[in-house]
Design a protein around this motif. Structure first.
Motif, mmCIF file in Angstrom:
data_model
loop_
_atom_site.group_PDB
_atom_site.id
_atom_site.type_symbol
_atom_site.label_atom_id
_atom_site.label_comp_id
_atom_site.label_asym_id
_atom_site.label_seq_id
_atom_site.Cartn_x
_atom_site.Cartn_y
_atom_site.Cartn_z
ATOM 1 N N CYS A 1 -0.461 30.886 63.530
ATOM 2 C CA CYS A 1 -0.650 29.616 64.219
ATOM 3 C C CYS A 1 -2.137 29.298 64.248
ATOM 4 C CB CYS A 1 -0.103 29.673 65.637
ATOM 5 S SG CYS A 1 -0.280 28.107 66.529
ATOM 6 N N VAL A 2 -2.443 28.055 63.863
ATOM 7 C CA VAL A 2 -3.822 27.588 63.850
ATOM 8 C C VAL A 2 -3.881 26.313 64.694
ATOM 9 C CG1 VAL A 2 -5.743 26.863 62.408
ATOM 10 C CG2 VAL A 2 -4.090 28.508 61.521
ATOM 11 N N PHE A 3 -4.610 26.359 65.804
ATOM 12 C CA PHE A 3 -4.737 25.199 66.682
ATOM 13 C C PHE A 3 -5.821 24.259 66.170
ATOM 14 C CE2 PHE A 3 -2.646 28.096 69.629
ATOM 15 C CZ PHE A 3 -1.719 27.246 70.214
ATOM 16 N N THR A 4 -5.587 22.968 66.338
ATOM 17 C CA THR A 4 -6.552 21.934 65.962
ATOM 18 C C THR A 4 -7.128 21.345 67.240
ATOM 19 O OG1 THR A 4 -4.759 20.321 65.838
ATOM 20 C CG2 THR A 4 -5.387 21.398 63.797
ATOM 21 N N SER A 5 -8.377 21.591 67.458
ATOM 22 C CA SER A 5 -9.030 21.171 68.690
ATOM 23 C C SER A 5 -10.079 20.105 68.398
ATOM 24 C CB SER A 5 -9.683 22.375 69.361
ATOM 25 O OG SER A 5 -10.422 21.967 70.481
ATOM 26 N N ILE A 6 -9.932 18.956 69.045
ATOM 27 C CA ILE A 6 -10.895 17.868 68.918
ATOM 28 C C ILE A 6 -11.417 17.565 70.313
ATOM 29 C CG2 ILE A 6 -11.232 15.452 68.282
ATOM 30 C CD1 ILE A 6 -8.894 15.770 66.305
ATOM 31 N N ALA A 7 -12.734 17.723 70.509
ATOM 32 C CA ALA A 7 -13.330 17.490 71.827
ATOM 33 C C ALA A 7 -13.142 16.031 72.242
ATOM 34 C CB ALA A 7 -14.811 17.854 71.800
ATOM 35 N N ARG A 8 -12.934 15.837 73.520
ATOM 36 C CA ARG A 8 -12.709 14.493 74.068
ATOM 37 C C ARG A 8 -14.024 13.757 74.279
ATOM 38 N NH1 ARG A 8 -7.652 13.787 76.335
ATOM 39 N NH2 ARG A 8 -6.430 15.669 76.567
ATOM 40 N N LYS A 9 -13.920 12.446 74.258
ATOM 41 C CA LYS A 9 -15.055 11.604 74.648
ATOM 42 C C LYS A 9 -15.195 11.710 76.171
ATOM 43 C CE LYS A 9 -15.625 9.767 70.533
ATOM 44 N NZ LYS A 9 -16.663 10.191 69.679
ATOM 45 N N PRO A 10 -16.362 11.436 76.718
ATOM 46 C CA PRO A 10 -16.532 11.488 78.172
ATOM 47 C C PRO A 10 -15.548 10.542 78.867
ATOM 48 C CG PRO A 10 -18.650 11.226 77.081
ATOM 49 C CD PRO A 10 -17.591 11.074 76.030
ATOM 50 N N LYS A 11 -15.017 10.965 80.005
ATOM 51 C CA LYS A 11 -14.064 10.126 80.752
ATOM 52 C C LYS A 11 -14.694 8.796 81.106
ATOM 53 C CE LYS A 11 -11.136 13.674 82.557
ATOM 54 N NZ LYS A 11 -10.443 14.262 83.641
ATOM 55 N N GLY A 12 -13.908 7.738 80.914
ATOM 56 C CA GLY A 12 -14.356 6.406 81.260
ATOM 57 C C GLY A 12 -15.234 5.753 80.208
ATOM 58 N N ASN A 13 -15.628 6.504 79.186
ATOM 59 C CA ASN A 13 -16.492 5.958 78.145
ATOM 60 C C ASN A 13 -15.648 5.628 76.919
ATOM 61 O OD1 ASN A 13 -18.394 5.435 76.143
ATOM 62 N ND2 ASN A 13 -19.854 6.882 77.033
ATOM 63 N N LYS A 14 -15.483 4.364 76.632
ATOM 64 C CA LYS A 14 -14.631 3.938 75.527
ATOM 65 C C LYS A 14 -15.416 3.644 74.250
ATOM 66 C CE LYS A 14 -10.990 2.205 78.482
ATOM 67 N NZ LYS A 14 -10.125 3.303 78.536
ATOM 68 N N ARG A 15 -16.731 3.829 74.283
ATOM 69 C CA ARG A 15 -17.544 3.575 73.091
ATOM 70 C C ARG A 15 -17.248 4.613 72.006
ATOM 71 N NH1 ARG A 15 -23.264 4.033 73.736
ATOM 72 N NH2 ARG A 15 -22.738 5.772 75.027
ATOM 73 N N LYS A 16 -17.092 4.147 70.805
ATOM 74 C CA LYS A 16 -16.823 5.058 69.690
ATOM 75 C C LYS A 16 -18.009 5.957 69.396
ATOM 76 C CE LYS A 16 -13.234 2.522 67.367
ATOM 77 N NZ LYS A 16 -12.640 2.159 66.114
ATOM 78 N N THR A 17 -19.195 5.536 69.772
ATOM 79 C CA THR A 17 -20.393 6.322 69.481
ATOM 80 C C THR A 17 -20.704 7.359 70.556
ATOM 81 O OG1 THR A 17 -21.776 4.637 70.527
ATOM 82 C CG2 THR A 17 -21.432 4.456 68.136
ATOM 83 N N ALA A 18 -19.929 7.389 71.632
ATOM 84 C CA ALA A 18 -20.191 8.354 72.703
ATOM 85 C C ALA A 18 -20.020 9.780 72.178
ATOM 86 C CB ALA A 18 -19.233 8.115 73.869
ATOM 87 N N GLU A 19 -20.929 10.657 72.569
ATOM 88 C CA GLU A 19 -20.849 12.058 72.165
ATOM 89 C C GLU A 19 -19.689 12.739 72.899
ATOM 90 O OE1 GLU A 19 -22.639 13.886 69.883
ATOM 91 O OE2 GLU A 19 -23.349 11.910 69.301
#
Length: 181
Positions: free
Chosen positions: A59-77
């Protein structure tokens, strides 16, 4: 692959002895796949557990870090995960993979791929889109010269060639009636 806390996207392989610890994350995705007829070769979650636990699949999990809560900008780290366990528990999906020996090659087979529909990250991109390089590196690390997958989802006919895949066969199946005429 090892977890890297400095990377927003991680492909995280678990060991066979870790399967019971993470089964509560894996099993709902497998159940969803079965309930929606996305298990064309008829596997059941209990069979998958057994193969994972015995080391006959991984099993290999795919983990993608979330954008900061409340920040809908695509450029947000994205907010990076601090631990491997955090990344696994909040993963956007997983793959069940096997290394198969064929007459002409050693094949890294993506047997089951679960994402989007069964995780808490709706609209996450496909595993091959986000983790293309990592999947290829993992396959090479297993000594494989080819990568394969099977599906009963028609949309892969258009998507798979974008990743260099060519269709090898189309498989049809029917049930043999128990009653004779």
């Amino acid at each position: 692959m090892l977890f890297d806390a400095q990377k927003p996207n991680n492909l995280i392989a678990i060991q066979s002895n870790e399967v019971p610890d993470y089964w509560h994350v894996i099993q709902p995705g497998l159940k969803y796949m079965v309930d929606n007829n996305r298990n064309p070769d008829g596997w059941k979650p209990a069979q998958v557990f057994k193969l994972l636990y015995e080391g006959k699949a991984s099993c290999v999990f795919t983990s993608i870090a979330r954008k900061p809560k409340g920040n809908k900008r695509k450029t947000a780290e994205p907010v990076l995960y601090e631990t491997r366990e955090q990344a696994i528990l909040d993963s956007c999906g997983f793959g069940i993979v096997q290394v198969l020996d064929s007459p002409n090659a050693k094949v890294f087979h993506i047997w089951i791929a679960v994402s989007n529909d069964t995780t808490n990250k709706q609209q996450a991109p496909s595993i091959l889109t986000t983790f293309h390089d990592e999947v290829w590196e993992l396959a090479k690390g297993c000594g494989c010269t080819h990568i394969s997958f099977g599906t009963n989802q028609d949309w892969w006919d258009e998507l798979a060639p974008r990743f260099g895949f060519s269709k090898q066969e189309t498989k049809w199946i029917t049930t043999i009636p128990t009653e004779t005429k």
